[in-house]
Design a protein around this motif. Structure first.
Motif, short mmCIF file in Angstrom:
data_model
loop_
_atom_site.label_atom_id
_atom_site.label_comp_id
_atom_site.label_asym_id
_atom_site.label_seq_id
_atom_site.Cartn_x
_atom_site.Cartn_y
_atom_site.Cartn_z
N ARG A 56 0.86 -1.18 0.00
CA ARG A 56 0.00 0.00 0.00
C ARG A 56 0.90 1.24 0.00
O ARG A 56 1.96 1.23 0.62
N PHE A 57 0.44 2.31 -0.67
CA PHE A 57 1.24 3.52 -0.79
C PHE A 57 0.40 4.76 -0.51
O PHE A 57 -0.81 4.78 -0.72
N TRP A 58 1.10 5.81 -0.06
CA TRP A 58 0.54 7.15 -0.01
C TRP A 58 1.63 8.14 -0.38
O TRP A 58 2.81 7.76 -0.45
N GLY A 59 1.24 9.41 -0.64
CA GLY A 59 2.24 10.39 -1.03
C GLY A 59 1.88 11.79 -0.60
O GLY A 59 0.76 12.05 -0.15
N ALA A 60 2.84 12.69 -0.73
CA ALA A 60 2.65 14.10 -0.39
C ALA A 60 3.38 14.95 -1.41
O ALA A 60 4.40 14.54 -1.96
N THR A 61 2.86 16.16 -1.64
CA THR A 61 3.45 17.05 -2.64
C THR A 61 4.66 17.79 -2.07
O THR A 61 5.00 17.66 -0.89
N SER A 62 5.28 18.60 -2.92
CA SER A 62 6.49 19.32 -2.52
C SER A 62 6.25 20.30 -1.38
O SER A 62 7.19 20.66 -0.66
N VAL A 63 5.01 20.73 -1.21
CA VAL A 63 4.68 21.63 -0.09
C VAL A 63 5.08 20.99 1.24
O VAL A 63 5.42 21.69 2.20
#
Length: 344
Positions: A56-63
């Motif tokens: 399972r994966f999640w992500g976040a932006t450059s902010v």
């Protein structure tokens, strides 16, 4: 101790699509073209944490780059949205890779790629209303947890204890601390070197597993407070931990400890915790109560009553009976509770 992250993840249609794609399902990271986007060290991380080839994966932006740089394997993520904690997970692999992220999620129109990618060693879907967090010491009623947030150590400890989250890092630390003692006992060593009992590192070999989130106590407590007509239950942070429920009474205060089972082990745990909490209440503790889903055995009731502790147990939906300790025993034990043991 692991860091705890509040991760909004269910509040809009795009987030819910991401959820369905990479939290509700495992993603194969070994197939082309996705596998070709991984740097060698990133592939190595994923293979170590997820030898099955999917995660399972999640992500976040450059902010969120600066915040993501603070995180490590074993940190706890609370996935939030629509006034609930929707899931709880532990971070596994963690890296920055826009191409890999774009193979799973469309870029945000304004913030760009979700390039801060992390896998989840474990994940448990939940449905914990924000009110349960608001009731914990240090949290504010009405906080809707907007934006990615890393909790300070005190709040992290509070939320792990208060929501019944058993972190794998803590379990592994416990194993590492126990092993030297077990080894000494197995080999009949007379003296265990004190240095051997000290952990020298915070790096652990973690493998994928089911996250343990103990919810029975919370559900039992919610039903009990509903039966009392309590709209906003109060909990206390004490040096001994977080109480399950604190009630103000005309003559002082009542501390309630809920347990998910009525067996002797849990009766003894409730007894120890109540005696540990009692000296730290802001008003003198004049009643201690152990709360169970069923009536404990007679010998276990006797154990609680010996220390002046009441027992409350569930009989039917939203219906509870109280087996009180004898008034004279409670009166005799109250000074003992309040000073935390016998005086010298």
């Amino acid at each position: 101790m692991p860091l705890v992250v509040i991760q909004p993840s269910y509040g809009n249609p795009a987030a819910r699509r991401h959820w369905g794609d990479t939290l509700d399902a495992h993603v194969d990271f070994t197939t082309h073209p996705r596998a070709s986007f991984l740097a060698p060290d990133q592939r190595k991380q994923l293979n170590e944490f997820h030898p099955s080839g999917a995660a399972r994966f999640w992500g976040a932006t450059s902010v969120q780059d600066a915040k993501m740089d603070r995180l490590h394997a074993g940190d706890i993520v609370l996935f939030t949205g629509k006034n609930h904690v929707r899931g709880i997970g532990e971070i596994g692999a963690l890296f920055r890779n826009a191409q890999f992220a774009n193979s799973m999620w469309n870029e945000d129109p304004t913030k760009g790629s979700w390039h801060n990618v992390y896998s989840l060693l474990s994940f448990a879907p939940t449905a914990i209303p924000y009110e349960e967090i608001w009731a914990l010491p240090g949290f504010n009623v009405g906080d809707n947890f907007m934006g990615l947030r890393i909790l300070d150590p005190e709040k992290a400890t509070t939320i792990l204890d208060g929501l019944g989250i058993e972190a794998q890092v803590d379990a592994e630390l416990g194993r590492q601390l126990q092993e030297p003692v077990a080894r000494a006992l197995r080999t009949h060593t007379d003296i265990v070197d004190g240095e051997a009992l000290r952990t020298q590192t915070t790096r652990y070999t973690l493998t994928e597993r089911e996250l343990v989130v103990h919810r029975t106590e919370a559900l039992l407590l919610q039903e009990y407070t509903d039966s009392l007509g309590i709209q906003q239950p109060q909990r206390l942070r004490t040096p001994a931990g977080i109480t399950d429920l604190h009630l103000t009474r005309p003559d002082g205060s009542e501390v309630v400890e809920a347990k998910r089972s009525s067996t002797r082990r849990f009766v003894r745990e409730a007894l120890a915790q109540l005696l540990d909490y009692a000296p730290h209440t802001p008003e003198p503790a004049t009643r201690l109560t152990a709360l169970f889903p069923t009536r404990p055995a007679d010998q276990d009731l006797d154990l609680l009553h010996r220390y002046g502790i009441d027992c409350v147990y569930r009989t039917h939906s939203h219906t509870f009976d109280r087996a009180p300790a004898a008034q004279e025993v409670r009166a005799g034990m109250t000074p003992f509770w309040q000073r935390g043991g016998p005086s010298n």
